[in-house]
Design an enzyme around this catalytic site. Structure first.
Site, PDB file in Angstrom:
ATOM      1  N   LYS A  14       0.832  -1.208   0.000  1.00  0.00           N
ATOM      2  CA  LYS A  14       0.000   0.000   0.000  1.00  0.00           C
ATOM      3  C   LYS A  14       0.869   1.262   0.000  1.00  0.00           C
ATOM      4  O   LYS A  14       0.655   2.180  -0.792  1.00  0.00           O
ATOM      5  CB  LYS A  14      -0.916  -0.021   1.233  1.00  0.00           C
ATOM      6  CG  LYS A  14      -1.882   1.153   1.271  1.00  0.00           C
ATOM      7  CD  LYS A  14      -2.737   1.142   2.527  1.00  0.00           C
ATOM      8  CE  LYS A  14      -3.694  -0.005   2.541  1.00  0.00           C
ATOM      9  NZ  LYS A  14      -5.071   0.340   2.786  1.00  0.00           N
TER      10      LYS A  14
ATOM     11  N   ARG B 187      -2.944   2.979   8.936  1.00  0.00           N
ATOM     12  CA  ARG B 187      -3.321   1.716   8.266  1.00  0.00           C
ATOM     13  C   ARG B 187      -2.130   0.778   8.154  1.00  0.00           C
ATOM     14  O   ARG B 187      -1.010   1.221   7.932  1.00  0.00           O
ATOM     15  CB  ARG B 187      -3.789   1.998   6.828  1.00  0.00           C
ATOM     16  CG  ARG B 187      -5.040   2.812   6.715  1.00  0.00           C
ATOM     17  CD  ARG B 187      -5.241   3.158   5.241  1.00  0.00           C
ATOM     18  NE  ARG B 187      -6.334   4.096   5.072  1.00  0.00           N
ATOM     19  CZ  ARG B 187      -7.568   3.740   4.733  1.00  0.00           C
ATOM     20  NH1 ARG B 187      -7.867   2.483   4.522  1.00  0.00           N
ATOM     21  NH2 ARG B 187      -8.510   4.653   4.604  1.00  0.00           N
TER      22      ARG B 187
ATOM     23  N   GLY C 102      -7.974  -7.741   5.112  1.00  0.00           N
ATOM     24  CA  GLY C 102      -8.708  -7.733   6.379  1.00  0.00           C
ATOM     25  C   GLY C 102      -8.000  -8.400   7.538  1.00  0.00           C
ATOM     26  O   GLY C 102      -8.580  -8.566   8.604  1.00  0.00           O
TER      27      GLY C 102
ATOM     28  N   MET D 122      -5.213  -7.416   9.071  1.00  0.00           N
ATOM     29  CA  MET D 122      -4.537  -6.543  10.032  1.00  0.00           C
ATOM     30  C   MET D 122      -5.344  -5.277  10.273  1.00  0.00           C
ATOM     31  O   MET D 122      -6.420  -5.109   9.719  1.00  0.00           O
ATOM     32  CB  MET D 122      -3.134  -6.239   9.547  1.00  0.00           C
ATOM     33  CG  MET D 122      -2.238  -7.454   9.643  1.00  0.00           C
ATOM     34  SD  MET D 122      -0.566  -7.097   9.198  1.00  0.00           S
ATOM     35  CE  MET D 122      -0.761  -6.551   7.545  1.00  0.00           C
TER      36      MET D 122
ATOM     37  N   ARG E 139      -3.611  -1.430  -6.226  1.00  0.00           N
ATOM     38  CA  ARG E 139      -2.797  -2.649  -6.130  1.00  0.00           C
ATOM     39  C   ARG E 139      -3.183  -3.573  -7.277  1.00  0.00           C
ATOM     40  O   ARG E 139      -4.226  -3.391  -7.912  1.00  0.00           O
ATOM     41  CB  ARG E 139      -3.005  -3.347  -4.784  1.00  0.00           C
ATOM     42  CG  ARG E 139      -4.428  -3.768  -4.564  1.00  0.00           C
ATOM     43  CD  ARG E 139      -4.610  -4.360  -3.187  1.00  0.00           C
ATOM     44  NE  ARG E 139      -6.028  -4.533  -2.933  1.00  0.00           N
ATOM     45  CZ  ARG E 139      -6.566  -4.733  -1.755  1.00  0.00           C
ATOM     46  NH1 ARG E 139      -5.816  -4.756  -0.682  1.00  0.00           N
ATOM     47  NH2 ARG E 139      -7.860  -4.898  -1.618  1.00  0.00           N
TER      48      ARG E 139
ATOM     49  N   HIS F 224      -4.870 -46.172  -6.729  1.00  0.00           N
ATOM     50  CA  HIS F 224      -5.496 -46.575  -7.988  1.00  0.00           C
ATOM     51  C   HIS F 224      -6.567 -45.572  -8.420  1.00  0.00           C
ATOM     52  O   HIS F 224      -6.588 -45.092  -9.555  1.00  0.00           O
ATOM     53  CB  HIS F 224      -6.095 -47.973  -7.818  1.00  0.00           C
ATOM     54  CG  HIS F 224      -6.804 -48.476  -9.029  1.00  0.00           C
ATOM     55  ND1 HIS F 224      -8.151 -48.297  -9.208  1.00  0.00           N
ATOM     56  CD2 HIS F 224      -6.350 -49.098 -10.144  1.00  0.00           C
ATOM     57  CE1 HIS F 224      -8.504 -48.822 -10.369  1.00  0.00           C
ATOM     58  NE2 HIS F 224      -7.423 -49.321 -10.956  1.00  0.00           N
TER      59      HIS F 224
ATOM     60  N   SER G  16      13.457 -43.133 -18.461  1.00  0.00           N
ATOM     61  CA  SER G  16      12.266 -42.375 -18.051  1.00  0.00           C
ATOM     62  C   SER G  16      12.111 -42.547 -16.542  1.00  0.00           C
ATOM     63  O   SER G  16      12.054 -43.677 -16.041  1.00  0.00           O
ATOM     64  CB  SER G  16      11.030 -42.909 -18.771  1.00  0.00           C
ATOM     65  OG  SER G  16       9.885 -42.254 -18.269  1.00  0.00           O
TER      66      SER G  16
ATOM     67  N   GLY H 221      10.467 -42.998 -13.281  1.00  0.00           N
ATOM     68  CA  GLY H 221       9.184 -43.358 -12.667  1.00  0.00           C
ATOM     69  C   GLY H 221       9.252 -42.853 -11.235  1.00  0.00           C
ATOM     70  O   GLY H 221       9.651 -43.568 -10.319  1.00  0.00           O
TER      71      GLY H 221
ATOM     72  N   CYS I 253       7.904 -39.890 -16.192  1.00  0.00           N
ATOM     73  CA  CYS I 253       6.525 -40.307 -16.413  1.00  0.00           C
ATOM     74  C   CYS I 253       5.791 -40.586 -15.112  1.00  0.00           C
ATOM     75  O   CYS I 253       4.664 -41.039 -15.116  1.00  0.00           O
ATOM     76  CB  CYS I 253       6.447 -41.508 -17.345  1.00  0.00           C
ATOM     77  SG  CYS I 253       7.202 -42.977 -16.637  1.00  0.00           S
TER      78      CYS I 253
ATOM     79  N   TYR J 230      11.799 -34.292 -21.782  1.00  0.00           N
ATOM     80  CA  TYR J 230      10.341 -34.093 -21.762  1.00  0.00           C
ATOM     81  C   TYR J 230       9.779 -34.472 -20.399  1.00  0.00           C
ATOM     82  O   TYR J 230      10.448 -35.127 -19.594  1.00  0.00           O
ATOM     83  CB  TYR J 230       9.673 -34.955 -22.848  1.00  0.00           C
ATOM     84  CG  TYR J 230       9.802 -36.431 -22.576  1.00  0.00           C
ATOM     85  CD1 TYR J 230       8.881 -37.101 -21.761  1.00  0.00           C
ATOM     86  CD2 TYR J 230      10.890 -37.163 -23.070  1.00  0.00           C
ATOM     87  CE1 TYR J 230       9.031 -38.442 -21.459  1.00  0.00           C
ATOM     88  CE2 TYR J 230      11.039 -38.503 -22.769  1.00  0.00           C
ATOM     89  CZ  TYR J 230      10.105 -39.138 -21.961  1.00  0.00           C
ATOM     90  OH  TYR J 230      10.259 -40.466 -21.641  1.00  0.00           O
TER      91      TYR J 230
HETATM   92  C1  PEP Z   1       6.270 -44.625 -11.508  1.00  0.00           C
HETATM   93  O1  PEP Z   1       6.674 -45.471 -10.719  1.00  0.00           O
HETATM   94  O2  PEP Z   1       6.484 -43.421 -11.387  1.00  0.00           O
HETATM   95  C2  PEP Z   1       5.478 -45.046 -12.677  1.00  0.00           C
HETATM   96  C3  PEP Z   1       5.137 -44.173 -13.604  1.00  0.00           C
HETATM   97  O3  PEP Z   1       5.051 -46.335 -12.689  1.00  0.00           O
HETATM   98  P1  PEP Z   1       3.770 -46.865 -11.887  1.00  0.00           P
HETATM   99  O4  PEP Z   1       3.136 -45.700 -11.210  1.00  0.00           O
HETATM  100  O5  PEP Z   1       2.920 -47.524 -12.900  1.00  0.00           O
HETATM  101  O6  PEP Z   1       4.436 -47.821 -10.943  1.00  0.00           O
END
Ligand code: PEP
Ligand code: MG
Length: 893
Positions: A23, A93, A102, A104, A337, A459, A777, A779, A845, A865
């Site tokens: 402010k 203020r 609000g 303070m 602001r 799941h 990749s 996991g 992934c 990626y």
């Molecule tokens: C992981 O383990 O990050 C993965 C992508 O495989 P899952 O979750 O299927 O075990």
């Protein structure tokens, strides 16, 4: 020399926000830009911190500097603080670095006492007005500075209001207000054992201390904890000349946004009241007018106000949220602001401002939080309907916000009924203790999913996110009784068939139905434009996790540039394939097993063909089967019960033999820690023919679609490698099958073989692993599980969230990637892997691939990626762009 604790507006600027608070910095900026700001000054946030360090004492020099600044304000206004003839009144203020609405304290009309009041009344020719101002001072000072219960003041005021015809504040007469002040002062003395301070300087000194003190008031502390704001910032104190919007019908007060904060429309949006003070506009004493009406009522002020709004937007290059007061025909700006806005407005405003030439594309990209993108992709509850549901006490519980979006429907406790009633067109919420692959058919038909147990990678959560279906998981407060087909929560009983609403964006669960608002990505032209700009700057590819052609097509529409994980076991779970899978697992001889595998092959091939077609021209990573095989068989406990029952009743000897055989197999496969058992590549190695069948299906599918003219790029991924030898063995098998298939088909396809990095050992020995991998990749679901030694399926429902609440861990590591542990392993892995193969393709992934802070980290360590569920693809595109704008890619640390 004492430190400088006090800054006149002319000494400040918008860049001094840390020192002067938001402010103060903006008032200074406006004043210096020549806008009409009432003269004033700011006591710094450093003074606030010093105040607490000194045991709640104003630091040395603060008061002297305050008095000196006050002198200047007196000169600027031509009024004098405490002068009975021409008194200066000020507001005191709070104002922190970021706005804490609000949370303070603020005290208005400081400087009024029976003497100055008389002088002011004569000058203004309005006695009622000054008595009203005085009663506001005593009330605010008593409750805010001294902590007298504000209800006591309100009760007194209410008694007087009852005596009037209209019953409102504005109906109180001068004499009544005089009496109110007398009563307020008596209340003050009774509660505090001292007189109300009529010395203006004493009022100011105490008000300053109270504003500082409010930094550690409970509301402010709670707000900062919730918003992750540091407790060390402190608040500034702004002392500003009072201007009055309640001095007649040429006066007024209002609040406005320079553009519509809920739609983003480029039109001033706000409201005002004539003959009223700022707090009256928000307090709802009278219904405020929309700002456009000011054009009729005070055209000159309106014109000037529009000009100022334009100027402010151009100056700050963003939407402003302003407060103003008109005092007897003169417009004063009291605050500006950055305006808070909805996701829809944030995107529209960012894109519009680029088109208007006000900001660059890069700036626009930083103006939208990646999580806001979420709101465009899922249906959401109508905010008003949701607020109403809360007010009516229908909020039942809160669980994990496992998959965003809003859903309303009837409670159903089993997948078969959910499927049946869902197919019949009813909106169904599937409520389960937790879900498993057997529930999938019911999940498909449900509008939303609610589970009592399970975490962010349970799941239910993973499947729901994949489909963009709202899901609240791990909602331990609901106690499900499947036999009675009901759940109990907060002393209420929700039976099957009752309506509930689940908000997967917030984790809230409501009784009853709440109206939803639908979303459509393609029609969100501004978002599509913004994400197009994101694609121009990001370094990370954004791929998706998808197991079927529908998900693949959706992910492509969201902008996915490849599939980073196709979990082939999801194909094994499908109804018509399951018996063959069971046969394959139970096979005694190699021939028996091969027979089942031969039956599965065409199904798999067909699935892959569909996915390759949908991903024409883009890479597709297919992971060989991963979970422990017993997951495809009936649960052991169930079999034991069934066998016992059949033995006791003797009712079906044939079935008994069958179940006993099954139990034997299940027993032989039983493991204490199946997540660390025969799964991933271990299953491929131990079950003869499995890897070969899957490879054959992949390569045959690739050859077939290539022959149709599809540009296919299969990448076969071996899960859960711990030792390079596992990968070597599997790779040899794969290469042989691939070679055979291509020879049979008479066509070559370009394919890769790589591995998931899910076990710390694989990450640490990445230089060796890379010898047999064309790509890695991460996991990170398993890698997090294995690094922490925390079971991902159990922990979130048991202790992990408690850990986060108690700040033992900063975040749930299954949601936000743990940079210090898991992240370091990833970094080591990337570096070692690329010493062996400098161009090794590395991605992620795990579920973190769509979480903004994790995406940022993946950019920093130079992954190629990120891959995430389809609905997170747009979020990841923006997060990747923001990371690119903020950090060097693949930084060596
Ligand atoms: C992981 O383990 O990050 C993965 C992508 O495989 P899952 O979750 O299927 O075990
Ligand atoms: Mg895994």
């Amino acid at each position: 020399m004492t430190k400088k604790w006090v800054y006149l507006f002319k000494e400040g600027s918008k860049d001094m926000r840390d020192l002067l608070g938001g402010k103060g910095a903006n008032l200074a900026e406006m004043a210096n830009a020549g806008l009409p700001v009432p003269p004033g000054f700011t006591i710094t946030t450093e003074a606030c911190n010093a105040y607490f360090e000194a045991g709640e004492q104003l630091p040395e020099g603060t008061w002297e500097q305050t008095l000196r600044a006050l002198k200047t304000v007196e000169e600027q206004t031509g009024k004098k603080f405490g002068d009975p003839k021409n008194p200066l009144l000020v507001s005191v203020r709070s104002g922190a670095r970021v706005s804490m609405p609000g949370m303070m304290d603020t005290v208005l009309n400081v400087g009024l006492n029976p003497e100055t009041l008389q002088g002011l009344a004569e000058l203004m020719g309005n006695e009622r007005f000054v008595w009203d101002a005085y009663r506001r001072l005593v009330q605010m000072f008593g409750s805010i500075v001294k902590g007298v219960d504000r209800h006591e003041f309100e009760a007194t005021l209410d008694e007087y209001k009852k005596k009037t015809d209209g019953g409102k504040d504005t109906d109180l007469t001068t004499n009544m207000l005089r009496d109110v002040v007398r009563d307020f002062k008596a209340l003050y003395k009774k509660e505090l054992g001292e007189d109300f301070p009529d010395d203006p300087y004493e009022q100011m000194r105490q008000a300053i201390a109270a504003v500082f003190g409010s930094w550690f008031g409970k509301p402010a502390v709670d707000y900062r904890n919730a918003e992750c704001i540091s407790h060390n910032w402190g608040t500034a104190v702004n002392i500003v000349t009072m201007v009055f919007g309640n001095m007649g019908w040429d006066s007024g007060s209002g609040v406005a946004f320079t553009r519509n904060p809920s739609t983003g429309e480029k039109k001033i949006y706000g409201e005002y009241l004539l003959n009223a003070q700022g707090e009256d506009v928000v307090a709802g004493i009278r219904t405020p007018h929309t700002i456009a009406d000011l054009k009729e009522e005070l055209p000159e002020n309106y014109k000037q106000f529009l000009e100022i709004c334009d100027l402010l937007e151009n100056h700050y290059r963003d939407v402003q949220d302003v407060e103003f007061t008109i005092e007897q025909g003169k417009l004063w700006m009291l605050q500006t602001r950055t305006g808070k806005r909805t996701a829809a407005a944030a995107v529209k405003i960012a894109v519009d401002m680029v088109r208007e030439g006000l900001i660059t594309k890069e700036e626009a990209l930083m103006r939208v939080a990646p999580d806001q993108v979420n709101q465009f992709l899922h249906p959401r509850f109508d905010p008003e309907a949701k607020t109403k549901a809360k007010e009516e006490g229908n909020l039942l519980a809160e669980g994990l916000n496992a998959s965003p979006g809003a859903a309303t429907g009837i409670v159903i406790f089993d997948a078969d009924t959910a499927e049946e009633r869902g197919e019949a067109g009813e909106a169904v919420i599937l409520v389960r203790p937790e879900t498993n692959p057997d529930d999938v058919h019911g999940m498909v038909q449900a509008q939303g999913i609610l589970t009592q147990h399970g975490g962010m990678t349970s799941h239910a959560a993973v499947v729901a996110r994949g489909w963009g279906k709202p899901c609240v998981a791990g909602c331990e407060a609901i106690k499900i009784n499947l036999d009675a087909r009901k759940f109990d929560v907060k002393g209420r009983e929700i039976k099957e068939g009752d309506f509930i609403s689940v908000d997967g964006t917030t984790g809230e669960v409501f009784a009853g139905s709440i109206a939803t608002i639908e979303a459509s990505f393609e029609e969100e032209h501004d978002l599509v434009t913004l994400l197009g700009w994101a694609d121009e700057v990001r370094k990370l590819g954004v791929w998706t996790n998808a197991d079927n052609p529908e998900d693949t097509a959706r992910a492509r529409a969201f902008g996915a540039e490849g599939i980073g994980l196709c979990r082939t076991e999801h194909m094994f779970f499908e109804e018509e394939r399951r018996p063959t899978v069971v046969k394959m697992i139970m096979a005694v001889t190699d021939e028996e097993r091969q027979e089942s595998l031969d039956k599965l092959l065409p199904f798999q091939r067909e699935d892959f063909e569909g996915i390759f077609r949908a991903m024409d021209g883009y890479p597709v990573i297919i992971r060989l089967i991963d979970p422990p095989m017993h997951e495809f068989l009936p649960p052991r406990e169930e079999l034991i019960e069934e066998v016992a029952r059949l033995r006791c009743t003797g009712e079906n000897p044939e079935e008994l033999v069958e179940k006993e055989e099954m139990l034997q197999v299940v027993n032989s496969m039983w493991e204490t820690n199946p997540m660390m058992g025969v799964r991933g590549c271990r299953a491929g190695i131990m079950y003869k023919g499995l890897t070969e069948m899957q490879t054959r299906a992949i390569i045959e599918a690739a050859c077939n679609v290539a022959q149709e003219g599809v540009d296919v790029h299969p990448e076969i991924m071996i899960p859960l490698t711990a030792d390079v030898n596992e990968l070597r063995i599997e790779r040899e098998k794969l290469e042989k099958v691939a070679k055979d298939v291509m020879a049979e088909k008479g066509i070559e396809v370009d394919y890769k073989i790589g591995t998931m990095i899910e076990i710390p050992r694989a990450a640490i020995t990445a230089d060796k692993v890379a010898e047999y991998a064309d790509f890695f990749s991460f996991g990170t679901n398993d890698l997090t599980q294995m690094t922490y030694g925390i079971s991902r399926d159990d922990a979130e429902g048991k202790f992990l969230l408690d850990y986060v609440d108690r700040k033992i861990l900063p975040h749930n590591p299954f949601e936000v990637l743990d940079r210090d542990g898991v992240g370091v392993l990833m970094k080591i892995c990337v570096e070692k892997g690329r010493t062996t193969k400098p161009n090794l393709e590395v991605g992620i992934c795990g579920e973190h691939g769509g979480e903004p802070s994790s995406v940022e980290f993946c950019h920093i360590i130079g992954l190629n990626y990120v891959s995430c569920s389809p609905f997170r693809v747009p979020i990841a595109r923006l997060a990747a762009a923001q990371a690119a704008l903020q950090h060097e890619y693949g930084r060596k640390q």
